[in-house]
Design an enzyme around this catalytic site. Sequence first.
Site, PDB file in Angstrom:
ATOM      1  N   ASP A  11      -6.125  10.010 -21.120  1.00  0.00           N
ATOM      2  CA  ASP A  11      -6.315  11.066 -20.133  1.00  0.00           C
ATOM      3  C   ASP A  11      -7.695  11.661 -20.352  1.00  0.00           C
ATOM      4  O   ASP A  11      -8.045  12.043 -21.468  1.00  0.00           O
ATOM      5  CB  ASP A  11      -5.258  12.164 -20.300  1.00  0.00           C
ATOM      6  CG  ASP A  11      -3.888  11.702 -19.817  1.00  0.00           C
ATOM      7  OD1 ASP A  11      -3.820  10.671 -19.123  1.00  0.00           O
ATOM      8  OD2 ASP A  11      -2.889  12.361 -20.141  1.00  0.00           O
ATOM      9  N   ASP A 130       5.428   9.149 -10.701  1.00  0.00           N
ATOM     10  CA  ASP A 130       6.011  10.153 -11.604  1.00  0.00           C
ATOM     11  C   ASP A 130       7.414  10.440 -11.097  1.00  0.00           C
ATOM     12  O   ASP A 130       7.601  10.782  -9.918  1.00  0.00           O
ATOM     13  CB  ASP A 130       5.166  11.427 -11.622  1.00  0.00           C
ATOM     14  CG  ASP A 130       3.817  11.206 -12.285  1.00  0.00           C
ATOM     15  OD1 ASP A 130       3.734  10.347 -13.182  1.00  0.00           O
ATOM     16  OD2 ASP A 130       2.848  11.869 -11.891  1.00  0.00           O
TER      17      ASP A 130
END
Lengths: 259, 211
Positions: A11, A130
């Site tokens: 990330d 997600d």
Amino acid sequence: MLSKRLIACLDVRDGKLAKSVKFVDTKDIGDPVAKAREYYEDGLDELVFYDITASSDRRRIMLDVVEAVAAQVFIPLSVGGGVRSVADATDLRLAGAEKINVNTAAVERPALIAECADAIGNQNVVLSMDIRRVERCAALPSGYEIVIHGGRTPMNIDALAWALEGEHLGAGELVVNSIDADGTREGYEIELTRMLADAVRIPVIASGGAGTPAHLEEVLTDGHADAALIASMVHYGEYTVSGIKRYLHARGIKMRMSW
Amino acid sequence: MTTVIIDYDAGNLRSVQRACAEVGLEAVISADAAAVARAERVIFPGVGAAGSAMRSLKVRGLDRALESIYRAGTPLLGICLGLQISFDHSEENDTTTLGLLPGRVVRFRLDDPALKIPHMGWNEVRVVRAHPVLAGIRPGDEFYFVHAYYPVPADSRLVLAETEYEGTFACALGHRNYVATQFHPEKSGRVGLDLLARFAAWDGSWEHATC
């Protein structure tokens, strides 16, 4: 025989590495280019960069990171986070990304998947999902719901239906990220991963919840995943890429063992 | 000493260029047929669909440039789609392709529902015929593949290496000054870089093993 893939996710916020726990409380953990190189040299099969930068100049920063990594890491490189258009996708490809991950923007406008597939090829379009567990109901018969905006916005869209639609629209691969499991380090959500892996003909990457090599073994066997994504397991030095691969190989899982 | 990577709007040419640079092979990306024809070494990469790729090549006269360098003995490396459209015909878009190599390209027909299409990821490359560009690949070495179609050469002597995916398919082929891989050396880590380095040093000469 095709090997299972070990994929590390980095990330990136403002050009630096961050790792989120349940999508909040992100903290910096270092230089993404150096980490990428370290994992590559230790036998990583594929890298994913996820851009979580909020600032408006995010694109330039991320393109610079991708460019720097692509110059020294010679395995498939996948980038996601904020990809909203074919132009975003092609810019990232030119900077050196092999695959482009679409997520929120594809849920909001599914045609984005088909447009990206036309522009850069199906195999390079990764639909990242997600997903959270919910009570089964008429709108959510699989018992899993799509959420967007980094896990904040439930969409009342069934995860299984969306996976099938994404495949139909031209996605070449799925990332199945369980937000219930994400950051817990208690294991992947096996039932969810297996349900989606069995439903589509494209490869499935399991994401969210890895804490030990045994979790990867479980999702690559019982979970029917083609690849397993890890982050914090290796970012803080607790495990190494090569160590995880050796463990899986010793457990009879086909892995690439020479690099 | 110019090495040219052929640009025909088919995928990530810069990743090939970067991998070449890593092994000391400076290559230029060009869509100019004359530049290709003049090159001393040519890489013919590509990701995408056969139909549009053939159209792009023809519009730029690159199909004829490829034929001429192939005849001239210029060392030539085909990668993925470049390999596929070098055969006579591809099932993809039912396309008549360049015909530099005899044979056709067909789609995986996988009976096992657990096998995914495309064939995507790392798989073992087993060398079946010695070739200077493949020398040094050891048993167990894996390369990165992404493809839904694979080559079926008309002459089995073209096959340099094989890979298993349900059945066995030819993953590297060679004829005279042309060597071609279905896998992506530019995305295959050290073993891929080593292959590019050997291509950079190859003079383009190779004869079939006696058979």
